[in-house]
Enzyme design. Sequence first.
Site, mmCIF file in Angstrom:
data_model
loop_
_atom_site.group_PDB
_atom_site.id
_atom_site.type_symbol
_atom_site.label_atom_id
_atom_site.label_comp_id
_atom_site.label_asym_id
_atom_site.label_seq_id
_atom_site.Cartn_x
_atom_site.Cartn_y
_atom_site.Cartn_z
ATOM 1 N N SER A 1 0.817 -1.218 0.000
ATOM 2 C CA SER A 1 0.000 0.000 0.000
ATOM 3 C C SER A 1 0.849 1.265 0.000
ATOM 4 C CB SER A 1 -0.934 0.010 1.215
ATOM 5 O OG SER A 1 -1.737 -1.149 1.222
ATOM 6 N N GLY A 2 2.171 1.094 -0.093
ATOM 7 C CA GLY A 2 3.047 2.266 -0.133
ATOM 8 C C GLY A 2 2.898 3.119 1.106
ATOM 9 N N GLU A 3 2.816 4.426 0.908
ATOM 10 C CA GLU A 3 2.752 5.347 2.044
ATOM 11 C C GLU A 3 1.358 5.412 2.672
ATOM 12 O OE1 GLU A 3 5.217 8.988 1.823
ATOM 13 O OE2 GLU A 3 5.464 8.470 -0.285
ATOM 14 N N LYS A 4 0.393 4.659 2.116
ATOM 15 C CA LYS A 4 -0.943 4.627 2.712
ATOM 16 C C LYS A 4 -1.049 3.580 3.816
ATOM 17 C CE LYS A 4 -3.159 6.025 -1.640
ATOM 18 N NZ LYS A 4 -4.093 5.589 -2.715
ATOM 19 N N ALA A 5 -0.075 2.677 3.899
ATOM 20 C CA ALA A 5 -0.116 1.609 4.897
ATOM 21 C C ALA A 5 0.079 2.189 6.296
ATOM 22 C CB ALA A 5 0.964 0.575 4.603
ATOM 23 N N PRO A 6 -0.572 1.575 7.328
ATOM 24 C CA PRO A 6 -0.383 2.085 8.691
ATOM 25 C C PRO A 6 1.045 1.890 9.182
ATOM 26 C CG PRO A 6 -1.644 0.033 8.699
ATOM 27 C CD PRO A 6 -1.523 0.453 7.275
ATOM 28 N N VAL B 1 6.927 -0.892 5.400
ATOM 29 C CA VAL B 1 8.030 -1.851 5.299
ATOM 30 C C VAL B 1 9.029 -1.287 4.294
ATOM 31 C CG1 VAL B 1 8.738 -4.194 4.714
ATOM 32 C CG2 VAL B 1 6.548 -3.811 5.867
ATOM 33 N N LYS C 1 10.272 -3.313 9.132
ATOM 34 C CA LYS C 1 8.892 -2.867 9.388
ATOM 35 C C LYS C 1 8.921 -1.801 10.465
ATOM 36 C CE LYS C 1 4.209 -4.398 10.464
ATOM 37 N NZ LYS C 1 3.302 -5.546 10.579
ATOM 38 N N ASP D 1 -3.901 -11.801 10.191
ATOM 39 C CA ASP D 1 -4.251 -11.314 8.851
ATOM 40 C C ASP D 1 -3.482 -12.043 7.747
ATOM 41 O OD1 ASP D 1 -5.749 -9.811 7.174
ATOM 42 O OD2 ASP D 1 -4.620 -7.957 7.399
#
Length: 501
Positions: A74-79, A82, A96, A190
């Site tokens: 998700s790139g920079e949208k991930a919470p 990594v 991470k 998940d």
Amino acid sequence: MGCCSSSPMVEAPPEKKHNRQQQSQRRSFSLQQVPTVGGAAEAAGEVPAFSEYSLAELKAATNGFNSENIVSESGEKAPNFVYKGRLQNRRWIAVKKFTKMAWPDPKQFAEEAWGVGKLRHRWLANLIGYCCDGDERLLVAEYMPNDTLAKHLFHWESQTIEWAMRLRVSYYIAEALEYCSNEGRPLYHDLNAYRVLFDEDCDPRLSCFGLMKNSRDGKSYSTNLAYTPPEYLRNGRVTPESVIFSFGTVLLDLLSGKHIPPTHALDMIRGKNILLLMDSHLEGNFSTEEATALVDLASRCLQYEPRDRPNTKNIVETLQPLQTKTDVPSHVMLGISKQEEAPPNPPHPLSPMGEACSRMDLTAIHQILVMTHYRDDEGTNELSFQEWTQQMRDMLDARKRGDFAFRDKDFKTAIDCYSQFVDVGTMVSPTVYARRSLCHLMCDQPDAALRDAMQAQCIYPEWPTAFYMQAVALAKLNMHSDATDMLNEAAGFEKKRQNGG
């Protein structure tokens, strides 16, 4: 002809001495775990032992956590991002980085990380370290260079995954889950196609990051609720049976080549519409018998009641007989040409010590260390007049006896005498550690040899001999890539010395 030295030796300042001891304790402790333990872990081969990293090390490895190094889907949208990174020893890593205060208590985070860090399996992207610094919480894992299962299944550019490879993915990931369960870590958070990664050989590996939650008290599932185990929706808890449900959704992905909500897939299975479930990009190139078995397994994993689902042992036993093309490498089945990296040539001509270490010629190394004596210790130690006590004389006598034994090739006696010198801890001597390292190699103890060579480096950070001895020990441990890196570093430091650096 005596081997005692009159070169001055210095006691480290208290604060520096303390730091050295801390560093060497940390590194030595991790090195005790260099040989991987039993069973499937044997194939982990060169996986480094789990240890703590400094924030500075990880910043340097990721170019200051540069956004260009983010490899999260998700790139920079991930919470939690990594990052891809590279350590000073040239090992590629995945880092991470958790959100601020995701794990407020550093002790809890470290304990969880150490629990996961004990695991070593050939089908895991193994956890090799962590970092707690202020509010920062980071995990360090092996880097997998060939993307995720999600990318190969849903966003493929050259070719879709062939049937035999899909069966291999399901089997390898099931084996990884069974190993984790047997080792007391049955909870995986998940599990989905983004958690399955492909290594340099294009073999599928299960990401170790899913063995820890994204926060101490945070959600365990971030995917669409349609793919979440029903019991998790009821009570918010992950159980081993929840992991089986999630594995069933991965089987659906492998069968269909697309995201299908489990309830919809189960309706198709009950209606005997198995062919409609199958990925059209396979163009019928699959065994109906094998597909039926996989569909049946997915159906059992996705049962509403947790008690009706199989356990990991049952899953592995079901998938093992379905494996075909076992002699075909994964990179061939994925259609990816494997890049064989030739060991780089040393950037500088090797000295006689470097040549002897590159050949692992222990006899030649011994001769060089005898002739070099203690001249490289100059400047690492100084003693005040008050420190010339009886204890000091006894300690120097122990070193002297070790030197005689070393010269006479009585390596076991030399180890005992040098250990008496080292254990007092008043003085530090990189030469003693280098000599004891060679004694350990002569006695076929490469783990202990590597620890001593690293201790020598802690005392004298740019001493070529320390790196050369590490190179030999690493080669003895079959860690040949790391051994080559150490040889190159040693040669670089020698060049720097020759140029007056």
